[in-house]
Design an enzyme around this catalytic site. Structure first.
Site, PDB file in Angstrom:
ATOM      1  N   GLY A 258      25.376 106.028 -27.595  1.00 22.43           N
ATOM      2  CA  GLY A 258      26.779 106.435 -27.620  1.00 22.43           C
ATOM      3  C   GLY A 258      27.309 106.745 -28.994  1.00 22.43           C
ATOM      4  N   CYS A 330      36.032  92.365 -24.354  1.00 23.88           N
ATOM      5  CA  CYS A 330      36.326  91.116 -23.635  1.00 23.88           C
ATOM      6  C   CYS A 330      36.193  89.940 -24.603  1.00 23.88           C
ATOM      7  CB  CYS A 330      35.430  90.950 -22.417  1.00 23.88           C
ATOM      8  SG  CYS A 330      33.675  91.170 -22.729  1.00 23.88           S
TER       9      CYS A 330
END
Length: 403
Positions: A258, A330
């Site tokens: 990515g 998270c």
């Protein structure tokens, strides 16, 4: 009692306490040698790190958050619109669940939890100055939530567990169990009809599935750098999405790095979701398996902020001018949240890309009855775990690319 009898009795008691003496020798299992056991469990290392950093970051709120992290988390049931969803929704409502996304199901907002800012007046002034420098460029326009995304949760303080989803007549599962806070990045992305969307770090697939529920995306590109995690993502899609939708040109699943995405696609997508790898605080505090605080993953953990910055910058470059990017983690860590966003904004500006921070206060006001949001963040919003609403942690920041 004579001495020999006393000695024999003590010996027998010791043998009874040792359950192995009651197990046939041929079926005994040899315990691991002490040298093969971790001297410092990864969960202990994680909690020591969290205590040292989050106690300063969250102040008096940290003991409550720590207790919530170590308690059983609450889940949400993301309704699958491709299944017999009306019957599933009725069944969930009969169990006492409610859809927190639907305006008709909103509860009264909770009183905001406001941890005191630690430090002297200089620290407070510095934070105010930094916040003002970004806040002056914020867009406070209202947020329209997709009416097609539906996620059911049990009421606050209700720790009832969801039953496993069952397949319908088409063999599709009725709902996907996930931390309900994980739906927020998809809501914040504000997908509209005809948008092209990139999910840069998609596995294990919950957020991808939530994006597909909007039924508004013209083209969805789903990527994860791990081939194994991409395989798991495909399994999730096959369990919830009809085959004819998976085989169309409107959906693409890849396993590319990515951070290098902008080398072959730039200025392309209307919406980009960058849900980056992080320390995953709840998992790190409770599970030894695949824990990033284990000794062999020390280097990987130290490189996380740089990796997160590279991924966010790649997502920004993939968005077209006028498009929007949502960054999420998270973790409670400022180093992986606000500071990564700051660094990405700085690097993008150096390359001539100007961004605007989009306020998520409308989302906070609307969902304040379901989640506990941390106040007064420098950038973005964060769901903090709480015993009455044990979701998260989850950080989100929404950016609009101006040019």
């Amino acid at each position: 009692m004579s001495a020999p009898a006393f000695i024999n009795t003590a010996f027998l008691l010791r043998k009874i306490r040792d359950l192995r003496s009651l197990t046939p020798r041929r079926t005994r299992v040899k315990t691991k040698w002490a040298t093969s056991l971790p001297r410092y469990p990864a969960t202990n290392m994680a909690l020591q790190y969290f205590d040292a950093t989050y106690s300063l970051q969250l102040g008096r709120l940290w003991p409550s958050v720590r207790c919530s992290l170590l308690s059983e988390r609450k889940y949400g049931a993301l309704l699958n619109n491709f299944s017999d969803h009306q019957a599933v929704a009725s069944d969930l409502q009969e169990q006492g669940c409610w859809d927190f996304v639907s305006p008709a199901q909103l509860e009264a907002p909770l009183s905001p939890i406001r941890p005191e800012i630690e430090g002297g007046p200089e620290d407070v002034a510095e934070r105010s100055e930094l916040k003002g420098s970004h806040g002056s460029n914020q867009d406070n326009s209202p947020l329209s939530l997709s009416s097609n995304i539906r996620c059911f949760v049990f009421p606050r303080a209700d720790i009832t567990r969801f039953k496993s989803a069952r397949p319908d007549q088409t063999r599709l599962l009725g709902y996907y169990l996930m931390d309900a806070a994980s739906v927020l990045p998809c809501l914040a992305l504000d997908v509209q009809e005809g948008h092209s969307v990139l999910d840069l770090c998609a596995a294990p697939g919950g957020k991808t599935l939530a994006l597909l529920q909007t039924e508004a995306i013209r083209f969805l590109s789903v990527n994860d750098s791990s081939v194994a995690r991409t395989s798991r993502l495909k399994n999730v899609l096959h369990s919830f999405v009809p085959k004819h939708l998976l085989s169309t040109d409107r959906l693409r699943v890849t396993s590319f790095d990515g951070t290098q995405w902008s080398e072959f696609e730039r200025n392309t997508y209307d919406r980009v979701l960058v849900d980056v790898p992080c320390t995953t605080d709840r998992h790190s505090a409770t599970e030894e398996d695949n824990n990033i605080f284990s000794k062999i993953r020390t280097g990987e953990r130290k490189r996380l902020p740089q990796l997160q910055t590279d991924l966010l910058l790649a997502g920004i470059k993939a968005a077209c001018p006028g498009g929007e990017v949502v960054y999420s983690t998270c973790t409670l860590s400022q180093l992986q949240n606000q500071y990564v966003v700051q660094q990405a904004l700085h690097l993008a500006r150096q390359e001539g890309i100007h961004l605007q921070v989009v306020s998520l206060q409308p989302l906070v006001r609307r969902l304040g009855g379901t989640f506990h949001f941390a106040p007064d963040l420098l950038l973005g919003e964060m769901v903090v775990p709480h015993l009455t609403a044990n979701f998260g942690p989850l950080y989100i920041c929404r950016l609009r690319r101006l040019c």
